[in-house]
Design a protein around this motif. Structure first.
Motif, mmCIF file in Angstrom:
data_model
loop_
_atom_site.group_PDB
_atom_site.id
_atom_site.type_symbol
_atom_site.label_atom_id
_atom_site.label_comp_id
_atom_site.label_asym_id
_atom_site.label_seq_id
_atom_site.Cartn_x
_atom_site.Cartn_y
_atom_site.Cartn_z
ATOM 1 N N ALA A 20 17.761 -1.714 -27.254
ATOM 2 C CA ALA A 20 18.234 -1.202 -26.256
ATOM 3 C C ALA A 20 19.301 0.081 -26.386
ATOM 4 C CB ALA A 20 18.949 -2.028 -25.124
ATOM 5 N N ASP A 21 20.057 -0.159 -27.327
ATOM 6 C CA ASP A 21 21.030 0.969 -28.166
ATOM 7 C C ASP A 21 20.028 2.066 -28.309
ATOM 8 O OD1 ASP A 21 23.469 -0.634 -27.576
ATOM 9 O OD2 ASP A 21 22.941 -1.496 -29.044
ATOM 10 N N ILE A 22 19.047 1.874 -29.266
ATOM 11 C CA ILE A 22 18.164 2.850 -29.881
ATOM 12 C C ILE A 22 17.662 3.625 -28.681
ATOM 13 C CG2 ILE A 22 16.204 3.448 -31.348
ATOM 14 C CD1 ILE A 22 16.924 0.882 -32.821
ATOM 15 N N THR A 284 21.954 -0.806 -38.136
ATOM 16 C CA THR A 284 22.550 0.034 -37.490
ATOM 17 C C THR A 284 21.728 1.153 -36.921
ATOM 18 O OG1 THR A 284 22.541 1.158 -39.769
ATOM 19 C CG2 THR A 284 24.406 -0.038 -39.168
ATOM 20 N N CYS A 285 22.182 2.002 -36.020
ATOM 21 C CA CYS A 285 21.446 3.183 -35.546
ATOM 22 C C CYS A 285 22.418 4.325 -35.345
ATOM 23 C CB CYS A 285 20.729 2.763 -33.987
ATOM 24 S SG CYS A 285 21.981 1.874 -32.961
ATOM 25 N N VAL A 286 22.467 4.887 -36.256
ATOM 26 C CA VAL A 286 23.666 6.216 -36.124
ATOM 27 C C VAL A 286 23.086 7.349 -37.155
ATOM 28 C CG1 VAL A 286 25.671 4.869 -36.270
ATOM 29 C CG2 VAL A 286 24.858 5.463 -38.422
ATOM 30 N N ASN A 287 23.697 8.456 -36.459
ATOM 31 C CA ASN A 287 23.035 9.745 -37.071
ATOM 32 C C ASN A 287 21.712 10.014 -37.192
ATOM 33 O OD1 ASN A 287 25.836 10.377 -37.430
ATOM 34 N ND2 ASN A 287 26.017 9.199 -39.673
ATOM 35 N N TYR A 388 31.909 -21.367 -9.617
ATOM 36 C CA TYR A 388 31.379 -20.620 -8.348
ATOM 37 C C TYR A 388 30.606 -19.311 -8.734
ATOM 38 C CZ TYR A 388 34.541 -23.720 -5.945
ATOM 39 O OH TYR A 388 35.276 -24.991 -5.475
ATOM 40 N N ARG A 389 29.626 -19.100 -7.804
ATOM 41 C CA ARG A 389 28.814 -17.875 -8.364
ATOM 42 C C ARG A 389 28.714 -16.777 -7.079
ATOM 43 N NH1 ARG A 389 22.923 -18.042 -10.720
ATOM 44 N NH2 ARG A 389 24.258 -18.631 -12.471
ATOM 45 N N GLN A 390 29.056 -15.555 -7.318
ATOM 46 C CA GLN A 390 28.738 -14.476 -6.333
ATOM 47 C C GLN A 390 27.817 -13.602 -6.831
ATOM 48 O OE1 GLN A 390 31.764 -12.156 -5.497
ATOM 49 N NE2 GLN A 390 31.198 -11.267 -3.513
ATOM 50 N N GLU A 391 26.562 -13.228 -6.041
ATOM 51 C CA GLU A 391 25.656 -12.233 -6.471
ATOM 52 C C GLU A 391 26.227 -10.844 -6.566
ATOM 53 O OE1 GLU A 391 22.541 -13.050 -7.660
ATOM 54 O OE2 GLU A 391 23.063 -15.038 -7.581
ATOM 55 N N LEU A 392 25.449 -10.183 -7.473
ATOM 56 C CA LEU A 392 25.826 -8.690 -7.660
ATOM 57 C C LEU A 392 24.687 -7.913 -7.499
ATOM 58 C CD1 LEU A 392 28.244 -8.754 -10.893
ATOM 59 C CD2 LEU A 392 28.857 -8.615 -8.310
ATOM 60 N N ARG A 393 24.364 -6.987 -6.492
ATOM 61 C CA ARG A 393 23.240 -6.056 -6.431
ATOM 62 C C ARG A 393 23.283 -5.298 -7.573
ATOM 63 N NH1 ARG A 393 24.445 -3.404 -0.718
ATOM 64 N NH2 ARG A 393 26.529 -2.982 -1.535
ATOM 65 N N PRO A 394 21.943 -4.819 -7.848
ATOM 66 C CA PRO A 394 21.530 -3.891 -8.650
ATOM 67 C C PRO A 394 22.073 -2.458 -8.560
ATOM 68 C CG PRO A 394 19.718 -4.943 -8.263
ATOM 69 C CD PRO A 394 20.567 -5.341 -7.175
ATOM 70 N N LEU A 395 22.698 -2.001 -9.746
ATOM 71 C CA LEU A 395 23.229 -0.635 -9.658
ATOM 72 C C LEU A 395 22.396 0.233 -10.436
ATOM 73 C CD1 LEU A 395 27.150 -1.350 -10.356
ATOM 74 C CD2 LEU A 395 25.887 -1.110 -7.975
ATOM 75 N N ALA A 396 22.541 1.730 -10.001
ATOM 76 C CA ALA A 396 21.545 2.537 -10.673
ATOM 77 C C ALA A 396 22.082 3.235 -11.847
ATOM 78 C CB ALA A 396 21.282 3.696 -9.372
ATOM 79 N N VAL A 397 22.534 2.445 -12.656
ATOM 80 C CA VAL A 397 23.278 3.008 -13.856
ATOM 81 C C VAL A 397 22.464 2.440 -15.263
ATOM 82 C CG1 VAL A 397 25.544 3.041 -12.688
ATOM 83 C CG2 VAL A 397 24.987 0.870 -13.900
ATOM 84 N N LEU A 398 22.638 2.831 -16.204
ATOM 85 C CA LEU A 398 21.694 2.730 -17.456
ATOM 86 C C LEU A 398 23.089 2.178 -18.433
ATOM 87 C CD1 LEU A 398 18.909 5.033 -17.818
ATOM 88 C CD2 LEU A 398 18.859 2.660 -16.880
ATOM 89 N N ARG A 399 22.343 1.683 -19.437
ATOM 90 C CA ARG A 399 23.579 1.154 -20.522
ATOM 91 C C ARG A 399 23.681 2.529 -21.425
ATOM 92 N NH1 ARG A 399 22.199 -3.585 -24.577
ATOM 93 N NH2 ARG A 399 23.662 -3.190 -26.166
#
Length: 417
Positions: A20-22, A284-287, A388-399
C-alpha cells in the motif's frame, strides 16, 4: 524494460514498507504513464485504501480502564496482501476435512515462458489461455486416472502466475489422491505410495492438449495476437511455431508431499486468497526503489534481496491481477462440487474410514482470531473487560503516511452525529 539493479544475499532485517505504501507513493505517476485495465485500477485503489479511514471502521473503548483503539475495515480484495486471513484459514480447514486416508501426490504443471507474452497481452487472452491451462491439466489427469487406475480420481488445482521475483511464471499446483473410485462405485482402486503417474507421459499429454486447444482458439479468432507474435495469424508460420513448441519439453513435477498433504495445503493456502508477494518480503521503498526478499530456487533456495525501480515493481505485481470472477482454485473428479459429498462418503465407506468430525469451525472473524492467535478481540487487552464499539463512517481520504509511521494520534475524531 527496467531490470533489477541489485541482487544480494538477504541481510537480517525486518520489513519497513508495505505494498500500500508503494502504491501511495508511486501509483499515481504509474497510472498516468501506463495503460491499466479497470480491474487493475480497482486493485490498486482497494489495496491503497485497505484498513484506512477511507473504508470506515469502528472505535472500541473500555469503560473500566479507559483503553481505546480504532480499527479500520479491510478491502477484502483477493490480491491484497493484508486481507482474507480468516478466509484462507477456513479454506485450508475445509480442504483438510476432505482428505482421504490414502497417500497424496503434489504435481506442478508449468507453461513454457514463450507463451507469457500472448497470455499477458489482454484480459481476453488471460481468461481464455488460463482456463485452457486448467482444462488441459484436468483432462490429462482424469484420462490418466481412467487409463492407469481404471476409475475416477479426485484432485484440486491452484493457479500461481508468479515466481519469487514477481515475474510471469504460469503454473498449476495439484493435490491428487493416490487411488480411484471404480466407474460403477463398487470398489476403491489403490494407487502407489511412491509413484502415481509417469511424469514423461503426463508432460506429453498435457503439452498436446494445451497446444491443440491453443490452435483452436487461434483458428476461431478468440485471442488477441500481440505485434511480436503477429506470425501466429499466418497458418503456415503458426503451424511451424507450434511444431517447435511441441518439441520443447514441458515441465511437469510430481512427488509425494514431503511433510504430508496437510502441510501442502498449508503452503497452498498462503496464496489461495492472495497474490505474488506478502508485505513481510518488502523491505524498503525509498528514492524510487523497492527492495524485497526472495528465495533463489536455482541456488539452493538461498534467501536473497533484490532491488527494482518502483515503476517496474508495480508493473510486475499488476501483471498477476486476474480478470474479475476468474476462479484460481478448481476441483475435479471426486472433488467436483456437484457430487463431492456423495462420492467422498462412498470412498470412505470402501476404505473403512470414519467421516470427518462435525463442522465446528469458527464462523466470525472474532472466533477465527481466537483460534489462530489466541486473542479475544472483543475483550480489553489491558483489563479483560468487554469492549464497547462505535461504527465510523468511511471517509474520502487515502493513506499518505510514510512507511512504518507511528500514528497513534492520526485517527479521525469519533463521529457522534
Amino acid at each position: 524494460m527496467p531490470g533489477a539493479v541489485q541482487v544480494s544475499t538477504a541481510p537480517a532485517e525486518t520489513s519497513s514498507c508495505e505494498l500500500a505504501d508503494i502504491f501511495s507513493r508511486y501509483g499515481e505517476t504509474y497510472v498516468q504513464s501506463h495503460y491499466l485495465t479497470t480491474t487493475q485500477r480497482k486493485v490498486m485503489q482497494a489495496i491503497t485504501r485497505c484498513r484506512t479511514a477511507a473504508l470506515g471502521g469502528h472505535r472500541e473503548w473500555c469503560a473500566t480502564c479507559g483503553f481505546e483503539r480504532y480499527t479500520y475495515h479491510s478491502c477484502r480484495n483477493r490480491h491484497c496482501p493484508k486481507c482474507q486471513s480468516t478466509a484462507t484459514a477456513a479454506w485450508v480447514a475445509a480442504r483438510k476435512q476432505e482428505l482421504l486416508p490414502v497417500p497424496y501426490f503434489h504435481n506442478v504443471f508449468t507453461l513454457p515462458h514463450e507463451l507469457n507474452g500472448l497470455i499477458l497481452y489482454s484480459q481476453r487472452n488471460q481468461r481464455a489461455l488460463l482456463k485452457l491451462l486448467f482444462d488441459a491439466v484436468a483432462w490429462t489427469l482424469l484420462e490418466f486416472g481412467r487409463q492407469e487406475l481404471g476409475g475416477k480420481i479426485g484432485f484440486t488445482l491452484v493457479l500461481h502466475t508468479w515466481d519469487q521475483r514477481l515475474q510471469a511464471h504460469f503454473h498449476l499446483h495439484g493435490l491428487i489422491a493416490s487411488g480411484a473410485l471404480a466407474e460403477d462405485g463398487s470398489r476403491w482402486i489403490a494407487g502407489g505410495r511412491k509413484f502415481l503417474f509417469p511424469v514423461c507421459g503426463l508432460s506429453k499429454m498435457f503439452r498436446a492438449k494445451y497446444l491443440n486447444g491453443l490452435t483452436a482458439l487461434l483458428v476461431q479468432d478468440q485471442l488477441d495476437v500481440p505485434p511480436q507474435l503477429a506470425e501466429l495469424t499466418d497458418r503456415q508460420v503458426r503451424d511451424r511455431l507450434l511444431r517447435r513448441w511441441k518439441k520443447k519439453p514441458w515441465v511437469v513435477y510430481s512427488q509425494a508431499p514431503f511433510a504430508g498433504p496437510r502441510k501442502l495445503l498449508d503452503y497452498l493456502g498462503r496464496y489461495t486468497h492472495r497474490v505474488a508477494i506478502s508485505n513481510q518480503r518488502i523491505l524498503t521503498c525509498v528514492n524510487g526503489q523497492v527492495r524485497f526478499r526472495y528465495r533463489d530456487r536455482r541456488d539452493g533456495d538461498r534467501l536473497k534481496t533484490d532491488s527494482l525501480p518502483a515503476e517496474e515493481f508495480i508493473r510486475r505485481f499488476l501483471q498477476h491481477v486476474l480478470p474479475d470472477r476468474f476462479l484460481r482454485i478448481r476441483h475435479y473428479g471426486l472433488l467436483a462440487n456437484r457430487l463431492k459429498r456423495e462420492q467422498l462418503a462412498r470412498c470412505r465407506q470402501l476404505l473403512g474410514s470414519r467421516p470427518p468430525a462435525a463442522d465446528d469451525q469458527p464462523h466470525t472473524a472474532a472466533d477465527w482470531m481466537r483460534v489462530l492467535l489466541g486473542i479475544d478481540i472483543r475483550k480489553c487487552p489491558c483489563c479483560g473487560a468487554t469492549l464497547y464499539r462505535q461504527e465510523l463512517r468511511p471517509l474520502a481520504v487515502l493513506r499518505t503516511e510514510p512507511c512504518n509511521a507511528s500514528t497513534p494520534n492520526a485517527f479521525p475524531p469519533c463521529d457522534t452525529s
